[in-house]
Design an enzyme around this catalytic site. Structure first.
Site, PDB file in Angstrom:
ATOM      1  N   GLU A 192      -4.064   3.973  -8.599  1.00 56.61           N
ATOM      2  CA  GLU A 192      -4.641   2.676  -8.987  1.00 56.61           C
ATOM      3  C   GLU A 192      -5.734   2.798 -10.058  1.00 56.61           C
ATOM      4  OE1 GLU A 192      -3.975   3.574  -5.911  1.00 56.61           O
ATOM      5  OE2 GLU A 192      -2.659   2.046  -5.053  1.00 56.61           O
ATOM      6  N   HIS A 247       1.118  -2.619   8.159  1.00 53.65           N
ATOM      7  CA  HIS A 247       1.899  -2.558   6.920  1.00 53.65           C
ATOM      8  C   HIS A 247       3.251  -1.914   7.224  1.00 53.65           C
ATOM      9  CE1 HIS A 247       2.813  -1.546   2.724  1.00 53.65           C
ATOM     10  NE2 HIS A 247       1.833  -2.346   2.370  1.00 53.65           N
ATOM     11  N   HIS A 256      -3.699   1.118   5.423  1.00 54.88           N
ATOM     12  CA  HIS A 256      -2.357   1.524   4.979  1.00 54.88           C
ATOM     13  C   HIS A 256      -2.335   2.378   3.735  1.00 54.88           C
ATOM     14  CE1 HIS A 256      -1.721  -0.941   1.332  1.00 54.88           C
ATOM     15  NE2 HIS A 256      -2.627  -1.708   1.867  1.00 54.88           N
ATOM     16  N   ASP A 303      -4.003  -3.338 -10.423  1.00 51.59           N
ATOM     17  CA  ASP A 303      -3.898  -1.890 -10.609  1.00 51.59           C
ATOM     18  C   ASP A 303      -2.599  -1.290 -10.072  1.00 51.59           C
ATOM     19  OD1 ASP A 303      -4.203  -2.110  -7.886  1.00 51.59           O
ATOM     20  OD2 ASP A 303      -6.315  -1.558  -7.886  1.00 51.59           O
ATOM     21  N   GLU A 339      -8.274  -9.591 -13.163  1.00 54.05           N
ATOM     22  CA  GLU A 339      -9.014  -8.623 -12.342  1.00 54.05           C
ATOM     23  C   GLU A 339      -9.156  -7.296 -13.099  1.00 54.05           C
ATOM     24  OE1 GLU A 339      -7.996  -6.668  -8.368  1.00 54.05           O
ATOM     25  OE2 GLU A 339      -9.024  -8.447  -7.662  1.00 54.05           O
ATOM     26  N   ARG A 341      -2.417   5.054   0.638  1.00 52.21           N
ATOM     27  CA  ARG A 341      -1.879   6.406   0.476  1.00 52.21           C
ATOM     28  C   ARG A 341      -2.902   7.484   0.869  1.00 52.21           C
ATOM     29  NH1 ARG A 341       2.068   7.811  -3.181  1.00 52.21           N
ATOM     30  NH2 ARG A 341       2.082   5.654  -3.845  1.00 52.21           N
TER      31      ARG A 341
HETATM   32  N1  UDP Z   1      -2.638  -9.830   4.055  1.00 50.96           N
HETATM   33  C1  UDP Z   1      -1.756 -10.780   4.578  1.00 50.96           C
HETATM   34  N2  UDP Z   1      -1.163 -10.540   5.794  1.00 50.96           N
HETATM   35  C2  UDP Z   1      -1.403  -9.399   6.486  1.00 50.96           C
HETATM   36  C3  UDP Z   1      -2.298  -8.432   5.949  1.00 50.96           C
HETATM   37  C4  UDP Z   1      -2.891  -8.687   4.726  1.00 50.96           C
HETATM   38  O1  UDP Z   1      -1.515 -11.823   3.967  1.00 50.96           O
HETATM   39  O2  UDP Z   1      -0.846  -9.246   7.583  1.00 50.96           O
HETATM   40  C5  UDP Z   1      -3.254 -10.086   2.741  1.00 50.96           C
HETATM   41  C6  UDP Z   1      -4.757  -9.951   2.736  1.00 50.96           C
HETATM   42  O3  UDP Z   1      -5.355 -11.184   3.050  1.00 50.96           O
HETATM   43  C7  UDP Z   1      -5.055  -9.510   1.310  1.00 50.96           C
HETATM   44  C8  UDP Z   1      -3.792  -8.776   0.893  1.00 50.96           C
HETATM   45  O4  UDP Z   1      -2.790  -9.103   1.850  1.00 50.96           O
HETATM   46  O5  UDP Z   1      -5.210 -10.620   0.452  1.00 50.96           O
HETATM   47  C9  UDP Z   1      -4.011  -7.296   0.865  1.00 50.96           C
HETATM   48  O6  UDP Z   1      -2.822  -6.682   0.581  1.00 50.96           O
HETATM   49  P1  UDP Z   1      -2.552  -5.150   0.873  1.00 50.96           P
HETATM   50  O7  UDP Z   1      -3.377  -4.731   2.040  1.00 50.96           O
HETATM   51  O8  UDP Z   1      -1.071  -5.015   0.930  1.00 50.96           O
HETATM   52  O9  UDP Z   1      -2.994  -4.444  -0.471  1.00 50.96           O
HETATM   53  P2  UDP Z   1      -4.362  -3.836  -0.994  1.00 50.96           P
HETATM   54  O10 UDP Z   1      -5.407  -4.882  -0.967  1.00 50.96           O
HETATM   55  O11 UDP Z   1      -4.679  -2.667  -0.123  1.00 50.96           O
HETATM   56  O12 UDP Z   1      -4.009  -3.434  -2.395  1.00 50.96           O
END
Ligand code: UDP
Length: 369
Positions: A131, A232, A199, A95, A117, A201
């Protein structure tokens, strides 16, 4: 047949890495990878981890970028690349603005889009924004959709858009997780370690300040509690975290490598998060999850009993953290390992689905035309 896999952010790279690998194992397809680098540092960490070398790197990240600016830059760079490379299919995930802009560029050039997905819905275009809008838009443009769960498949079926092929595959996060287990996490110093990732928005500004205030209250109230928080790098989050979360039992870490992140997740009692991918990983690894969001596109996490939607209300977060810290039976009940996201062979199914689309392989059992 030439397939171009496009990725721009950390979660896309984690979940597309197994897909790119499965596609590359097929000798009948030529698979190219394009990184837009909508996120730079976080994406590179994952690319290194999974030994993915992009064939094209658009290097688009700019400080303080807006979704519109990212979309414009993706379109401006990817359009000419598609014109030059002429792939027979573009594969996108999830997304993000990268995925939406790539799908639009491909569609405009009559290149079929495959969406990994697909079908997740919060049913509110403003939450999460952009998203939810991106998901609906990408699914509408896609010729081939890969819903990860029965619910996502139902969502897509209800939309009844004609001419779209569908294959339910499971979520490639399980494939990624199985290939990346075995990371490092230092020995626990505190018996009650809780992992935090926040993290998005929706919480920037006042909600984040209120939630950080709650985390401080909680560590002051529970003397064995340690929050471990890989922060983040978005300055809206990082600056606030550094300013507010100064406490010996709140450990702020730089972004962890994927295996190290999984190691931390495994040894925490539970996780407090607003990330979609982390919710899925928590469920797979049998960790209770408190979801700091008002809306969710992953209802199965709540329906299975593995997670609670605590929203952005700090009092509710404090109540739930306290309940989970003090009630081991509840932790056990929420923290059963659940196979909601498949068996770790989603990427293989996706590669087989794409091959079948090109007439290069048998029709997969669950294929829906
Ligand atoms: N993740 C990682 N290292 C970190 C924090 C998160 O590898 O320090 C991984 C986590 O396991 C997950 C992904 O990053 O698979 C999530 O990414 P993010 O939080 O950036 O995006 P969102 O899921 O919120 O779209």
């Amino acid at each position: 047949m030439k397939v171009l896999v496009v990725m721009g952010t950390r979660p896309e790279a984690i979940k597309l890495a197994p897909v790119a690998a499965a596609l590359r194992r097929r000798k009948d397809l030529k698979t190219l990878i394009c990184a837009t680098a909508q996120h730079r540092e976080l994406l590179d960490q994952v690319l290194r981890q999974f030994r993915l070398r992009p064939d094209f790197d658009l290097d688009l990240m700019r400080p303080g970028q807006s979704p519109e600016a990212v979309a414009k830059r993706v379109a401006a760079s990817l359009g000419p690349l598609l014109a030059r490379q002429k792939p027979d299919m573009v594969v996108v995930h999830g997304d993000t603005i990268t995925a939406a802009a790539a799908a639009l560029c491909a569609c405009g050039r009559d290149i079929p889009v495959a969406h990994v997905e697909a079908g997740l819905r919060s049913f509110d275009f403003k939450d999460p924004f952009p998203e939810e809008l991106n998901r609906v838009f990408i699914d509408a443009l896609s010729s081939l959709v890969f819903p990860p769960t029965p619910q996502a498949k139902i969502n897509l079926t209800r939309e009844a858009l004609g001419g779209r092929m569908m294959l339910m595959t499971g979520n490639t996060v399980v494939d990624a997780l199985l290939s990346a287990e075995g990371g490092q996490a230092p020995k626990p110093l505190n018996p009650q370690e809780v992992l935090v990732t926040l993290h998005r928005r929706e919480i920037h500004g006042k909600p984040l300040i209120r939630i950080y205030t709650s985390l401080l209250k909680l560590v002051n109230r529970h003397e064995n509690l340690l929050f471990v928080y890989p922060v983040h790098p978005n300055p809206m989050v990082l600056n606030t975290a550094k300013r507010m979360l100064q406490h010996p039992r709140i450990r702020l870490l730089p972004p962890l490598s994927y295996p190290d992140f999984l190691a931390h997740l495994k040894r925490s009692l539970f996780v407090v998060t607003d990330s979609g991918g982390v919710q899925e990983e928590a469920v797979c690894l049998g960790k209770p999850v408190l979801v700091v969001r008002e809306k969710t596109e992953r209802p199965e996490v709540l329906a299975s009993g593995a997670g609670r939607l605590v929203g952005l209300d700090p009092a509710r977060l404090e109540r739930w953290v306290t309940r989970l810290l003090t009630d081991p039976a509840l932790r056990r009940k929420m923290g059963r390992r659940r196979g909601l996201y498949g068996d770790g062979r989603a990427a293989e199914r996706i590669a087989a689905g794409i091959a079948h689309w090109f007439g290069l392989g048998p029709r997969p059992k669950e294929w829906r035309a």
